[in-house]
Design an enzyme around this catalytic site. Structure first.
Site, PDB file in Angstrom:
ATOM      1  N   CYS A 137      -6.761 -53.566   5.601  1.00 23.11           N
ATOM      2  CA  CYS A 137      -5.787 -53.572   4.509  1.00 23.11           C
ATOM      3  C   CYS A 137      -4.421 -54.036   5.005  1.00 23.11           C
ATOM      4  O   CYS A 137      -4.231 -55.221   5.241  1.00 23.11           O
ATOM      5  CB  CYS A 137      -5.731 -52.213   3.820  1.00 23.11           C
ATOM      6  N   HIS A 145     -11.068 -51.514   2.371  1.00 23.98           N
ATOM      7  CA  HIS A 145     -11.203 -50.351   3.258  1.00 23.98           C
ATOM      8  C   HIS A 145     -12.670 -50.049   3.530  1.00 23.98           C
ATOM      9  O   HIS A 145     -13.256 -49.207   2.866  1.00 23.98           O
ATOM     10  CB  HIS A 145     -10.544 -49.127   2.620  1.00 23.98           C
ATOM     11  N   GLU A 190     -13.843 -48.331   5.722  1.00 24.72           N
ATOM     12  CA  GLU A 190     -14.015 -46.958   6.224  1.00 24.72           C
ATOM     13  C   GLU A 190     -14.468 -45.980   5.146  1.00 24.72           C
ATOM     14  O   GLU A 190     -14.896 -44.874   5.456  1.00 24.72           O
ATOM     15  CB  GLU A 190     -12.726 -46.462   6.902  1.00 24.72           C
TER      16      GLU A 190
HETATM   17  N1  GLN Z   1       1.103 -51.724   1.640  1.00 26.42           N
HETATM   18  C1  GLN Z   1       0.090 -52.712   1.500  1.00 26.42           C
HETATM   19  C2  GLN Z   1      -0.187 -53.057   0.051  1.00 26.42           C
HETATM   20  O1  GLN Z   1       0.177 -52.329  -0.829  1.00 26.42           O
HETATM   21  C3  GLN Z   1      -1.197 -52.275   2.191  1.00 26.42           C
HETATM   22  C4  GLN Z   1      -1.872 -51.137   1.516  1.00 26.42           C
HETATM   23  C5  GLN Z   1      -2.886 -50.431   2.378  1.00 26.42           C
HETATM   24  O2  GLN Z   1      -2.939 -50.622   3.575  1.00 26.42           O
HETATM   25  N2  GLN Z   1      -3.685 -49.591   1.771  1.00 26.42           N
HETATM   26  O3  GLN Z   1      -0.798 -54.065  -0.241  1.00 26.42           O
END
Ligand code: GLN
Length: 536
Positions: free
Chosen positions: A380, A506, A508
Site C-alpha cells: 500500500c 493489502h 496481509e
Molecule cells: N496513505 C496512503 C493512501 O491513502 C496509503 C494508505 C495505506 O497504506 N493503507 O493512499
C-alpha cells in the site's frame, strides 16, 4: 443456533479474541459451522479513524468494513466469512437508534439505553440467525467487566440469553489468575471479583478461561469453582503459549474446552482432528532456516502491523524458515542513514501508513533495497514509496512525491484517486475492500500467483499517477497489475532486481496459517535466496 458470549475480566489484553478464534478452530473441526462477532463498546462508528498506536491495526474485510484486529484472528483461525455485521460498535448502535428517533420511529416514547439501545444490540446479534450459515455464533465483548461503557452490552446479553434459553447460550469469562511472587502463589481474588461484577448484572459464566503463567493446582481450581459458582470441570487453564499463538487451539483442546462446550450444548461429535494443525505449528515453531526481515515502521506498537507479522509467520512455515522481524523506525533512518539498520537484513518490507512522518526514511530504505539487491516488498503506502523513490532516483524527477506528503510537489507521481476528489468525510470513505486485479503476462506477479486475475483487499485514498506511467516504465519499472479497466496501478515490480514487488492492496488480510499468501511465501523464499540458504 447456539451462542457463546466471551467476556473479559480483571485486565485488558488477555487475548479474548485469540481465545474466541481458537475455540472456533476446534468447533469447526468438530463439524460445526462457526461464525464470530466482536462487540466494541467505544463510540467510534468503526476503528478506521483511530490511530493504530492506540487501537492497533485496522483490519479490512472483503466487503470493505474497517474493523477491529480481532477479526483478523477470526479469519485466520476459522473459515468463517465475515462481513461488516461481524463488528458492532456502540457508535453504530447509537447512530441507528438516533436516526430512528429522528425519523419518528419511537414517536411519543422516551428513547432510553434500556430497552432501545439494548434492543438494537440484540438485533445485531440476532441478524446472524437469518443471514449466516452458522450453527454456533461466538460473540466477543470488547473491554473489561466493570467498564461503564460495556454495561449496555452485558445487559443486552442478559436479555438475549433469557430469550433464547440458557440451553442455547454459554457465557465464557476470560480472566487473569496472577502469580504473586511475594506470596509464592496464584491469586483467585481478582477473578472472584470480576465474576461478582457479572453476577451483579445477572450474568453467570458457565466457563472460566483462566489466563495464567503457572499451572492451576487442584486447590486453586476448587476455589475458583466455589467462589465463582462454576463447575470444577469448567474451570479451564489457559497457560501462556510458549512459542506461537497457533499453539492456543491445541492447548485449549488439551484442557477440554471444546469438549465442555459441546457437552453443555448437547452436541454429539468426535474430538476435533488436529493433526494437520499440530504439524503446521511444528513447522512454524521448529524451522530449519532463518531469515531476518526489516519492517520500516513508524508505529512501535506491535499490534499496528499484526496481519503482516502473521502473514510472514505463515510464509515462514511454508518455507521451513523462521522469521526474525527487525522493526526499524523510519525516522531513525532519516537521522542515521540506512546502513546501520539494513546492512545485515535478508529482506525489507515497507508497510501501509498515513501522513508524512517518516516517509523520507522509508524512501531511503527503499532505495537501499533497490540499489543493494535486497528483496523488497511494499504494501500500500509501500508501493507509493517505491514509486516515489524510483521517480526521484532512477528517472531523475527531482522532488517527486505524493500529494499526501507534499501538495505542491513538481512531480506528483502519487496523487489523490479521482473518486476521492469530492470526498470530505474521513470515516469509511477510502477505496475499501476487495477489488479485482489483472496481472501482466510473464511478470513475477503472474508467476507467483499462478493466474491472471486476483482479488485483494484495499484501503487507500491515493494512487499511482498515470501521467508518469510511461516514463517510469521506460526506465525499467514494470506495472504488473492493474484494475480491470487498466486504469489503476495495483502492482509494480523491477525486473532487473532479484525480487522487488510492491502492491497497492493489502495481501496481509488474506493469509492463513494453513493457506499462506503466495506473495509473502515468495518474498520469504527470496529472502532465503538472498541469504544463500535456498537455491534460486
Ligand atoms: N496513505 C496512503 C493512501 O491513502 C496509503 C494508505 C495505506 O497504506 N493503507 O493512499
Amino acid at each position: 443456533m447456539k451462542y457463546i458470549f466471551v467476556t473479559g475480566g480483571v485486565v485488558s489484553s488477555l487475548g479474548k479474541g485469540l481465545a474466541a478464534a481458537s475455540l472456533g478452530t476446534l468447533l469447526e473441526r468438530r463439524g460445526q459451522r462457526v461464525s464470530l462477532q466482536k462487540l466494541d463498546p467505544y463510540l467510534n462508528v468503526d476503528p478506521g479513524t483511530m490511530n493504530p498506536l492506540q487501537h492497533g491495526e485496522v483490519y479490512v474485510l472483503a466487503d470493505g468494513a474497517e474493523t477491529d484486529l480481532d477479526l483478523g484472528h477470526y479469519e485466520r483461525f476459522t473459515n468463517a466469512i465475515l462481513t461488516r455485521a461481524n463488528n458492532v460498535t456502540s457508535g453504530q448502535v447509537y447512530e441507528t437508534v438516533l436516526s430512528k428517533e429522528r425519523r419518528g420511529d419511537y414517536l411519543g416514547k422516551t428513547v432510553q439505553v434500556i430497552p432501545h439501545i439494548t434492543d438494537e444490540i440484540k438485533a445485531r446479534i440476532r441478524l446472524f440467525q437469518e443471514t449466516m450459515n452458522a450453527d454456533i455464533l461466538i460473540t466477543e465483548i470488547g473491554g473489561t467487566t466493570g467498564d461503564i461503557e460495556g454495561l449496555p452490552f452485558l445487559e443486552a446479553i442478559r436479555q438475549f440469553i433469557l430469550q433464547v434459553g440458557p440451553e442455547n447460550a454459554i457465557l465464557m469469562h476470560v480472566t487473569l489468575v496472577p502469580f504473586i511472587k511475594a506470596a509464592g502463589e496464584l491469586k483467585t481474588k481478582p477473578t472472584q471479583q470480576s465474576v461478582a461484577k457479572l453476577r451483579e448484572i445477572g450474568l453467570q459464566p458457565q466457563v472460566l478461561l483462566c489466563r495464567t503463567e503457572r499451572p492451576l493446582d487442584q486447590e486453586v481450581r476448587e476455589k475458583l469453582s466455589l467462589f465463582c459458582n462454576v463447575p470444577l470441570d469448567a474451570v479451564i487453564e489457559a497457560r501462556d503459549v510458549e512459542h506461537s499463538i497457533y499453539e492456543y487451539p491445541l492447548l485449549l483442546q488439551q484442557e477440554g474446552l471444546d469438549e465442555k462446550v459441546c457437552r453443555l450444548f448437547g452436541i454429539q461429535s468426535p474430538p476435533a482432528e488436529m493433526s494437520a494443525w499440530r504439524h503446521l505449528v511444528k513447522t512454524i515453531v521448529y524451522p530449519t532456516h532463518h531469515v531476518k526481515i526489516a519492517i520500516i515502521s513508524k508505529y512501535e506498537l506491535q499490534d499496528a502491523y499484526k496481519s503482516i507479522y502473521e502473514s510472514l509467520t505463515h510464509a515462514g512455515g511454508a518455507n521451513d524458515c523462521g522469521i526474525s522481524i527487525v522493526v526499524v523506525d523510519a525516522e531513525e533512518i532519516e537521522r542515521y542513514g540506512p546502513e546501520k539498520y539494513l546492512a545485515h537484513v535478508s529482506g525489507i518490507l515497507v508497510p501501509g501508513g498515513f501522513g508524512d512522518r517518516g516517509t523520507e526514511g522509508k524512501i531511503t530504505a527503499t532505495r537501499y533495497a533497490r540499489e543493494n539487491s535486497i528483496p523488497y516488498l511494499g504494501l500500500c503506502l509501500g508501493m507509493q514509496i517505491a514509486t516515489i523513490e524510483f521517480a526521484r532516483n532512477v528517472c531523475q524527477l527531482a522532488g517527486a512525491n505524493s500529494t499526501e506528503f507534499d501538495p505542491s510537489t513538481p512531480h506528483p507521481v502519487i496523487c489523490l484517486l479521482e473518486e476521492q476528489k469530492e470526498v470530505s468525510e474521513k470515516g469509511g470513505s477510502m477505496r475499501l475492500g476487495t477489488w479485482p486485479t489483472i496481472l501482466k503476462e510473464g511478470s513475477a506477479a503472474q508467476r507467483i500467483y499462478g493466474r491472471y486475475e486476483i482479488a485483494e483487499r484495499h484501503r487507500h485514498r491515493f494512487e499511482f499517477n498515470n501521467t508518469y506511467r510511461a516514463s517510469l516504465e521506460k526506465e525499467g519499472l514494470t506495472v504488473s497489475g492493474t484494475s480491470l479497466d487498466g486504469d489503476l496501478v495495483e502492482m509494480i515490480e523491477i525486473p532487473n532486481h532479484p525480487w522487488f514487488i510492491a502492491v497497492q492492496f493489502h495481501p496481509e488480510f488474506q493469509s492463513k496459517p494453513n493457506a499462506p499468501h503466495p506473495l509473502f511465501q515468495a518474498f520469504v523464499a527470496a529472502c532465503m535466496v538472498h541469504d544463500g540458504v535456498l537455491k534460486k
